[in-house]
Design a protein around this motif. Structure first.
Motif, short mmCIF file in Angstrom:
data_model
loop_
_atom_site.label_atom_id
_atom_site.label_comp_id
_atom_site.label_asym_id
_atom_site.label_seq_id
_atom_site.Cartn_x
_atom_site.Cartn_y
_atom_site.Cartn_z
N ALA A 1 -1.15 1.78 7.40
CA ALA A 1 0.31 1.67 7.49
C ALA A 1 0.89 3.03 7.86
CB ALA A 1 0.88 1.20 6.16
N ARG A 2 2.11 3.00 8.44
CA ARG A 2 2.80 4.28 8.68
C ARG A 2 3.19 4.91 7.36
NH1 ARG A 2 7.64 3.39 12.29
NH2 ARG A 2 7.22 1.19 11.96
N SER A 3 3.62 4.07 6.41
CA SER A 3 3.94 4.56 5.08
C SER A 3 3.94 3.39 4.10
CB SER A 3 5.30 5.27 5.04
OG SER A 3 6.34 4.36 5.32
N ILE A 4 3.72 3.73 2.83
CA ILE A 4 3.77 2.77 1.73
C ILE A 4 4.70 3.37 0.68
CG2 ILE A 4 2.49 1.59 -0.09
CD1 ILE A 4 0.03 1.71 1.71
N GLY A 5 5.68 2.59 0.25
CA GLY A 5 6.65 3.07 -0.72
C GLY A 5 6.08 3.17 -2.13
N GLU A 6 6.97 3.37 -3.07
CA GLU A 6 6.58 3.52 -4.48
C GLU A 6 6.34 2.17 -5.14
OE1 GLU A 6 9.71 5.76 -6.31
OE2 GLU A 6 9.05 7.62 -5.37
N ASN A 7 5.44 2.19 -6.12
CA ASN A 7 5.18 1.05 -7.01
C ASN A 7 4.80 -0.23 -6.25
OD1 ASN A 7 5.86 2.65 -9.30
ND2 ASN A 7 7.99 2.40 -8.72
N CYS A 8 3.96 -0.10 -5.26
CA CYS A 8 3.49 -1.27 -4.52
C CYS A 8 2.20 -1.80 -5.12
CB CYS A 8 3.27 -0.93 -3.05
SG CYS A 8 4.82 -0.63 -2.20
N TRP A 9 1.98 -3.11 -4.94
CA TRP A 9 0.82 -3.79 -5.49
C TRP A 9 0.12 -4.48 -4.33
CZ3 TRP A 9 0.56 -6.22 -10.85
CH2 TRP A 9 -0.55 -7.04 -10.99
N ILE A 10 -1.16 -4.17 -4.13
CA ILE A 10 -1.93 -4.77 -3.04
C ILE A 10 -3.19 -5.39 -3.63
CG2 ILE A 10 -3.15 -4.33 -0.88
CD1 ILE A 10 -1.17 -2.01 -0.41
N ASN A 11 -3.41 -6.67 -3.33
CA ASN A 11 -4.57 -7.39 -3.85
C ASN A 11 -5.77 -7.31 -2.89
OD1 ASN A 11 -2.22 -9.08 -5.33
ND2 ASN A 11 -4.12 -9.18 -6.48
N GLN A 12 -6.83 -8.02 -3.23
CA GLN A 12 -8.07 -8.00 -2.47
C GLN A 12 -7.96 -8.72 -1.13
OE1 GLN A 12 -7.55 -9.73 -5.26
NE2 GLN A 12 -8.51 -11.73 -5.15
N GLN A 13 -8.81 -8.29 -0.20
CA GLN A 13 -8.95 -8.89 1.12
C GLN A 13 -7.65 -8.88 1.93
OE1 GLN A 13 -10.81 -12.62 0.03
NE2 GLN A 13 -12.83 -11.73 0.41
N VAL A 14 -6.82 -7.90 1.68
CA VAL A 14 -5.56 -7.73 2.43
C VAL A 14 -5.84 -6.85 3.65
CG1 VAL A 14 -3.32 -6.55 2.34
CG2 VAL A 14 -4.01 -8.07 0.49
N THR A 15 -5.19 -7.16 4.75
CA THR A 15 -5.22 -6.31 5.93
C THR A 15 -3.79 -5.91 6.27
OG1 THR A 15 -7.19 -7.37 6.82
CG2 THR A 15 -5.83 -6.12 8.37
N ILE A 16 -3.56 -4.61 6.30
CA ILE A 16 -2.29 -4.05 6.75
C ILE A 16 -2.65 -3.14 7.90
CG2 ILE A 16 -0.33 -2.58 6.16
CD1 ILE A 16 -0.71 -3.48 3.23
#
Length: 102
Positions: free
Chosen positions: A24-39
């Motif tokens: 990603a170009r950027s990820i903000g604060e307090n984000c939640w990312i689970n398994q097998q995600v593609t960004i």
């Protein structure tokens, strides 16, 4: 787990990082990312992920798009367009499920 993001806000939580790719170009604060995600990119740029965003298992967030603050991306959704703040997205291609007050 692969992360190639120049700017990551505090409080990033990656639950079960198995098979997760984040460019990603950027990820903000307090984000939640689970398994097998593609960004990632589609050749025209990478996404910007806002604050307090949840990307659930198997979701794909692709291209030069912005995911607004407080958005939730549902399991296995494919997001290729901007997501407004507080929006819950789901499906292939992803569409608005509901809007929340944030």
């Amino acid at each position: 787990l692969f992360i190639e993001t120049p700017e990551i806000g505090g409080g990033l939580f990656i639950q079960h990082g198995f098979a997760t790719m984040i460019a990603a170009r950027s990820i903000g604060e307090n984000c939640w990312i689970n398994q097998q995600v593609t960004i990632g990119h589609t050749g025209n740029g990478c996404p910007v992920i806002g604050n307090n965003v949840m990307v659930t298992c198997g979701a794909k967030v692709l291209g030069d798009i912005t995911v607004g603050d407080g958005a939730i991306i549902g399991a296995n959704a494919v997001v290729v367009k901007d997501v407004e703040p507080g929006t819950v997205m789901g499906g292939v291609p992803a569409k608005v499920i509901r809007k929340r007050e944030i």
